[in-house]
Structures are given as C-alpha cells and as structure tokens.
Design a protein around this motif. Structure first.
Motif, PDB file in Angstrom:
ATOM      1  N   ASN A 136      41.556   4.037   0.330  1.00 36.96           N
ATOM      2  CA  ASN A 136      40.846   4.323  -0.917  1.00 36.96           C
ATOM      3  C   ASN A 136      40.766   3.029  -1.743  1.00 36.96           C
ATOM      4  OD1 ASN A 136      40.374   5.044  -3.677  1.00 36.96           O
ATOM      5  ND2 ASN A 136      40.857   7.156  -3.185  1.00 36.96           N
ATOM      6  N   PRO A 194      36.306  11.837   2.041  1.00 37.69           N
ATOM      7  CA  PRO A 194      36.228  11.265   3.387  1.00 37.69           C
ATOM      8  C   PRO A 194      37.563  11.343   4.118  1.00 37.69           C
ATOM      9  CG  PRO A 194      36.025   9.557   1.692  1.00 37.69           C
ATOM     10  CD  PRO A 194      36.006  10.866   0.984  1.00 37.69           C
ATOM     11  N   LEU A 250      34.024   3.154   6.821  1.00 30.06           N
ATOM     12  CA  LEU A 250      33.412   2.629   5.601  1.00 30.06           C
ATOM     13  C   LEU A 250      34.005   1.262   5.248  1.00 30.06           C
ATOM     14  CD1 LEU A 250      31.459   3.316   3.304  1.00 30.06           C
ATOM     15  CD2 LEU A 250      33.327   4.516   2.161  1.00 30.06           C
ATOM     16  N   GLU A 262      32.462  -1.289   7.408  1.00 23.72           N
ATOM     17  CA  GLU A 262      31.084  -1.540   6.952  1.00 23.72           C
ATOM     18  C   GLU A 262      31.074  -2.468   5.755  1.00 23.72           C
ATOM     19  OE1 GLU A 262      28.655   1.917   5.772  1.00 23.72           O
ATOM     20  OE2 GLU A 262      29.356   2.794   7.656  1.00 23.72           O
ATOM     21  N   GLN A 263      32.085  -2.318   4.902  1.00 20.27           N
ATOM     22  CA  GLN A 263      32.142  -3.108   3.676  1.00 20.27           C
ATOM     23  C   GLN A 263      32.826  -4.464   3.884  1.00 20.27           C
ATOM     24  OE1 GLN A 263      32.043  -1.074  -0.292  1.00 20.27           O
ATOM     25  NE2 GLN A 263      33.771  -0.029   0.637  1.00 20.27           N
ATOM     26  N   GLU A 296      37.051 -12.808  -5.467  1.00 24.51           N
ATOM     27  CA  GLU A 296      38.396 -12.442  -5.871  1.00 24.51           C
ATOM     28  C   GLU A 296      38.986 -11.637  -4.715  1.00 24.51           C
ATOM     29  OE1 GLU A 296      40.511 -10.495  -9.788  1.00 24.51           O
ATOM     30  OE2 GLU A 296      38.338 -10.452  -9.588  1.00 24.51           O
ATOM     31  N   TYR A 333      36.506  19.607  -0.346  1.00 20.66           N
ATOM     32  CA  TYR A 333      36.087  18.833  -1.519  1.00 20.66           C
ATOM     33  C   TYR A 333      35.288  17.587  -1.151  1.00 20.66           C
ATOM     34  CZ  TYR A 333      38.778  22.035  -4.308  1.00 20.66           C
ATOM     35  OH  TYR A 333      39.232  23.180  -4.906  1.00 20.66           O
ATOM     36  N   ARG A 334      34.804  17.549   0.081  1.00 19.49           N
ATOM     37  CA  ARG A 334      33.948  16.456   0.575  1.00 19.49           C
ATOM     38  C   ARG A 334      34.579  15.087   0.369  1.00 19.49           C
ATOM     39  NH1 ARG A 334      28.531  17.276  -2.392  1.00 19.49           N
ATOM     40  NH2 ARG A 334      27.833  15.540  -1.129  1.00 19.49           N
ATOM     41  N   ASN A 388      38.508   0.335  -0.026  1.00 18.70           N
ATOM     42  CA  ASN A 388      37.080   0.602  -0.192  1.00 18.70           C
ATOM     43  C   ASN A 388      36.620   0.354  -1.619  1.00 18.70           C
ATOM     44  OD1 ASN A 388      36.023   1.257   2.372  1.00 18.70           O
ATOM     45  ND2 ASN A 388      37.086   3.228   2.309  1.00 18.70           N
ATOM     46  N   THR A 389      37.459   0.710  -2.591  1.00 16.37           N
ATOM     47  CA  THR A 389      37.091   0.465  -3.986  1.00 16.37           C
ATOM     48  C   THR A 389      37.052  -1.034  -4.264  1.00 16.37           C
ATOM     49  OG1 THR A 389      38.165   2.538  -4.583  1.00 16.37           O
ATOM     50  CG2 THR A 389      37.628   1.048  -6.379  1.00 16.37           C
ATOM     51  N   ALA A 445      34.010  -2.513  -2.832  1.00 16.13           N
ATOM     52  CA  ALA A 445      32.838  -2.118  -3.629  1.00 16.13           C
ATOM     53  C   ALA A 445      32.791  -2.879  -4.946  1.00 16.13           C
ATOM     54  CB  ALA A 445      32.849  -0.617  -3.889  1.00 16.13           C
ATOM     55  N   MET A 446      33.947  -3.385  -5.395  1.00 16.21           N
ATOM     56  CA  MET A 446      33.991  -4.178  -6.622  1.00 16.21           C
ATOM     57  C   MET A 446      33.802  -5.667  -6.332  1.00 16.21           C
ATOM     58  SD  MET A 446      36.968  -2.168  -8.703  1.00 16.21           S
ATOM     59  CE  MET A 446      36.598  -2.470 -10.429  1.00 16.21           C
ATOM     60  N   GLY A 447      33.406  -5.964  -5.125  1.00 17.51           N
ATOM     61  CA  GLY A 447      33.100  -7.348  -4.782  1.00 17.51           C
ATOM     62  C   GLY A 447      34.295  -8.178  -4.357  1.00 17.51           C
TER      63      GLY A 447
END
Lengths: 77, 164
Positions: free
Chosen positions: B29, B106, B114, B117-118, B10, B103-104, B32-33, B36-38
């Motif tokens: 953001n 990125p 990232l 990388e993804q 998708e 608040y760490r 990357n999400t 991560a959701m393919g």
C-alpha cells in the motif's frame, strides 16, 4: 467546476484513488483539470497531500451527499 | 522486468522482513502510494520476507535437507501468505480476503502487479538466500540481488525508510 477528464473511484479505498489520479494526470496535458469522484473520506486529506508532493495544483473539494468531488490541475512546468 | 529509477526523485525504502499477509499488504500500500506521489521506491526483501517474492517451487535442487524442509514449510508466493493475527488455521485469512474483495480492495497479487507497473524496485537479500538455500531461480522478477550496504546506501538518500 469544469473538468477535462473525470475518473470514478467511488467504492475504492486508499491507495487506489491516489494511484488512479497519478495515472490519469500522467496522460493529461499541462493545465488540464482532473475531476475525481470518490466516497472514501480519506481523499479529503490525501488528495491535497498528493498534489503538494507532486507539484500539481489542488483546486478544491465539492461534496454532495456521500459523494466527494476533488479537482486537481496538472502542473504547467 | 528491469525498471529504471529516476535518480532525481525523492525516494523511499521499505524492508519487508515478515511473510505475514497483513504486513505485506501494508508494505505494498505504501509502495504504491509513494510511487504515485512521484517517489522512487525500493523494497528490500529479507529473512521471511523473501517468501513474498518466491515462486513456491518444492524441488530440492542443491539445498541441504534442512534448507529443503525450511523451504517446504515456508513455500511462499503471495497467495499462500497468512495473517499475523487471527489466521485461525486459514479461516481468518480467507475471511479477510473475502472482505477485501467485497470492498474492492486490491489483493496482494494485484498490489504487487501495480507496484511493478509503477516502477517499484525489488531487492532480494543474498545473505538470507544463502541461509535458506535459495537461488535467483526461486524468485519472481527481482531487480537486484544485494546486501545491507546496498540497502543502507539507498536508505541514506531516502526520506522515508521503514522496516515492516
């Protein structure tokens, strides 16, 4: 709940718990259970959404104090 | 770095039009999400958005004087971008970066690394490049140099398409 692997995302915010989960699941075997430790309230909704989208099984959430534990089983097929 | 997209996944496309730090953070953001959701994720950088993927060189090269001046005022690179609101001569942007670190969360540079990388793909708009006198050497890793038809072809297959 018993888990094969645990990742600690306490102190991390969206999208990091989701990205770390995706990375961890990729390295795991089908059927194995991942435990995610987090404290961003967003994961309560984001993790089931991620699991549904990626075909992995959302097993549930346990909350102790401010810590949220999320369990996901890697898809078998 | 060339990334090979999964044709069956998708897909999501983002148009990054702005060089505002906050908008770029929101774009990466989501990228990357989505990855991560393919999802397959393509980001089309156009107009001021090209600054996000610029190397920040100041040499004139083949550029006209106007293009060169424009390039000096919009040098780009992720580290030089400013907030769209509350920049306050850089104080606001610095404060925001400090809060993100506390608040760490990125940084934009980390989010971009990232994304690569993804497997997130970058497309640079050649029309904007021509207008600004930019060449392929002015950019960090880009997968494709293309125009609106390439974007629309991807977007027509995408289930999430956003203009940021």
């Amino acid at each position: 709940m018993e888990a094969d692997r645990t990742i600690d995302c306490v102190g991390l915010y969206c999208p990091m718990p989701i990205v770390r989960t995706a990375q961890a699941i990729k390295e795991m075997e089908p059927g194995q259970v991942l435990e995610l430790l987090a404290d961003d309230p967003g994961v309560r909704s984001d993790m089931p959404a991620w699991a549904e989208k990626t075909g992995n099984e959302f097993l549930g959430i346990e909350e102790v104090g401010g810590e949220i534990k999320v369990y996901v089983r890697k898809a078998v097929s | 770095m060339e990334t090979v997209p999964d044709e069956n996944a998708e897909s999501m496309t983002l148009i990054v039009f702005s060089d505002a730090l906050d908008r770029a953070l929101a774009a990466f953001n989501l990228a990357n999400t989505g990855a991560a959701m393919g999802m397959r994720v393509d980001i089309f950088f156009t107009f001021w958005g090209l600054s996000v993927i610029k190397k920040g060189g100041m040499e004139r090269g083949e550029r006209s004087f106007m293009q060169w001046m424009m390039g000096l005022m919009k040098r780009g690179t992720p580290g030089r971008l400013k907030l769209s609101e509350m920049n306050m001569m850089g104080l606001g942007t610095g404060a925001m970066k400090g809060l993100m670190k506390k608040y760490r969360m990125p940084s934009l540079e980390e989010s971009m690394a990232l994304a690569r990388e993804q497997g997130v793909r970058y497309i640079a708009c050649t029309t904007s490049m021509a207008m600004m006198g930019l060449t392929e050497d002015d950019f960090i890793e880009v997968d494709e140099y293309a125009g609106a038809a390439t974007y629309l072809s991807l977007a027509s297959k995408g289930s999430v398409n956003l203009f940021i």
